[in-house]
Design a protein around this motif. Structure first.
Motif, PDB file in Angstrom:
ATOM      1  N   THR A  56      46.939  50.276  19.802  1.00 44.00           N
ATOM      2  CA  THR A  56      47.985  49.564  20.536  1.00 44.00           C
ATOM      3  C   THR A  56      48.003  49.946  22.012  1.00 44.00           C
ATOM      4  N   ASP A  74      39.137  48.487  22.811  1.00 45.52           N
ATOM      5  CA  ASP A  74      39.056  48.444  21.349  1.00 45.52           C
ATOM      6  C   ASP A  74      38.252  47.222  20.942  1.00 45.52           C
ATOM      7  N   VAL A  76      39.162  45.091  18.716  1.00 45.05           N
ATOM      8  CA  VAL A  76      40.083  43.977  18.440  1.00 45.05           C
ATOM      9  C   VAL A  76      41.303  44.121  19.342  1.00 45.05           C
ATOM     10  N   LYS A  77      41.955  43.012  19.611  1.00 49.68           N
ATOM     11  CA  LYS A  77      43.189  43.032  20.383  1.00 49.68           C
ATOM     12  C   LYS A  77      44.343  43.430  19.460  1.00 49.68           C
ATOM     13  N   GLN A  79      48.029  43.540  17.769  1.00 48.54           N
ATOM     14  CA  GLN A  79      49.079  42.542  17.574  1.00 48.54           C
ATOM     15  C   GLN A  79      50.358  42.932  18.296  1.00 48.54           C
ATOM     16  N   PRO A  81      50.816  45.194  21.294  1.00 46.61           N
ATOM     17  CA  PRO A  81      50.273  46.074  22.336  1.00 46.61           C
ATOM     18  C   PRO A  81      51.367  46.857  23.054  1.00 46.61           C
ATOM     19  N   GLU A  84      47.803  47.295  28.147  1.00 45.59           N
ATOM     20  CA  GLU A  84      46.764  46.259  28.197  1.00 45.59           C
ATOM     21  C   GLU A  84      45.466  46.803  27.605  1.00 45.59           C
ATOM     22  N   VAL A  85      45.021  46.202  26.496  1.00 44.80           N
ATOM     23  CA  VAL A  85      43.821  46.646  25.793  1.00 44.80           C
ATOM     24  C   VAL A  85      42.719  45.609  25.983  1.00 44.80           C
ATOM     25  N   THR A  86      41.570  46.061  26.458  1.00 43.72           N
ATOM     26  CA  THR A  86      40.422  45.179  26.669  1.00 43.72           C
ATOM     27  C   THR A  86      39.495  45.245  25.464  1.00 43.72           C
ATOM     28  N   GLU A  87      39.082  44.091  24.989  1.00 45.16           N
ATOM     29  CA  GLU A  87      38.194  44.034  23.835  1.00 45.16           C
ATOM     30  C   GLU A  87      36.749  44.272  24.271  1.00 45.16           C
TER      31      GLU A  87
END
Length: 252
Positions: A56, A74, A76-77, A79, A81, A84-87
């Motif tokens: 997350t 990560d 996967v994105k 659900q 967060p 801000e997570v970059t795939e």
């Protein structure tokens, strides 16, 4: 760390993670994170950190409260967060050479479905990091530990402490500046998550492994792209023996 009290920790960690919850992420990664916090306080150049397998993005969020520039990656994105997570593809870190000061793998590397992917990610970490690689992992030693790793990931690739140290040495990442045990789980009652755990902070040397034209496993075989199948596995026998592990090749 064994003498840590909630009031001391709260001076470092944000309010929303206050309290003493020994089953939580803070207690698991806490010793490793305190070393990062200390380094950032005493070294102004230690600023940019990437959390690989960030989930997350909670840890990346913590790091920003210390004035660090955090990047969360990560496969996967999330659900829900928290940052801000970059795939990314799970193989190649989307970062320039020597562009961050620390790469973090917090209970991530055991999710690799083959040891060559673990090695490839560590090599990528050595490529992008200027200073440290921080790892926290299950390090099963006794039979009960190995049994309980199945509760974390029944298809995971787990290593004992000595196995990790052997791998670091093979990859020329054996300059361990900090290491130690972390909370293993409840001893007062049976727990499916009871397992020996440890953290390692590796200093990246100037001559550390870097990525060439093709990302290569430590055994010398080229790693196929993620999801790669078809007949090419026979060309990758330096990576895995396709005849013995066709599923492993498909996962790679």
């Amino acid at each position: 760390w064994k003498r840590a009290r909630p009031d001391r920790r709260d001076a470092v960690f944000p309010t929303r993670v206050k309290g003493f919850k020994p089953h939580g992420t803070l207690e698991m990664a806490g010793p490793m994170l305190f070393h990062l916090h200390s380094r950032s306080r005493h070294d102004e150049s230690f600023k940019r950190v990437v959390d690989v397998g960030a989930g997350t993005g909670r840890m990346a969020s913590w790091l920003t409260t210390w004035g660090l520039e955090a990047i969360a990656l990560d496969v996967v994105k999330p659900q829900t967060p928290e940052f801000e997570v970059t795939e990314f593809d799970g193989r190649t870190l989307p970062l320039e050479d020597k562009s961050v000061d620390c790469v973090i793998f917090s209970f991530v590397l055991h999710h690799c479905r083959h040891f060559e992917v673990q090695r490839a990610l560590l090599m990528e970490a050595a490529r992008v990091s200027r200073q440290w690689i921080a790892i926290i992992e299950d390090t099963p030693q006794e039979a009960i530990h190995w049994k309980n790793t199945k509760g974390h990931d029944r298809l995971g690739t787990f290593n004992s402490w000595s196995d990790w140290m052997g791998l670091f040495k093979k990859l020329r990442l054996d300059h361990v500046v900090h290491s130690g045990d972390v909370w293993a789980g409840s001893k007062s009652r049976p727990s499916p998550y009871f397992c020996k755990r440890a953290y390692f902070i590796l200093e990246v040397q100037a001559d550390a492994l870097s990525r060439g034209p093709t990302l290569r496993g430590a055994s010398g075989g080229a790693l196929p792209a993620r999801g790669y199948a078809a007949e090419a596995p026979r060309q990758c026998r330096g990576c895995v023996e396709a005849a013995d592990d066709p599923e492993g090749v498909a996962i790679l």
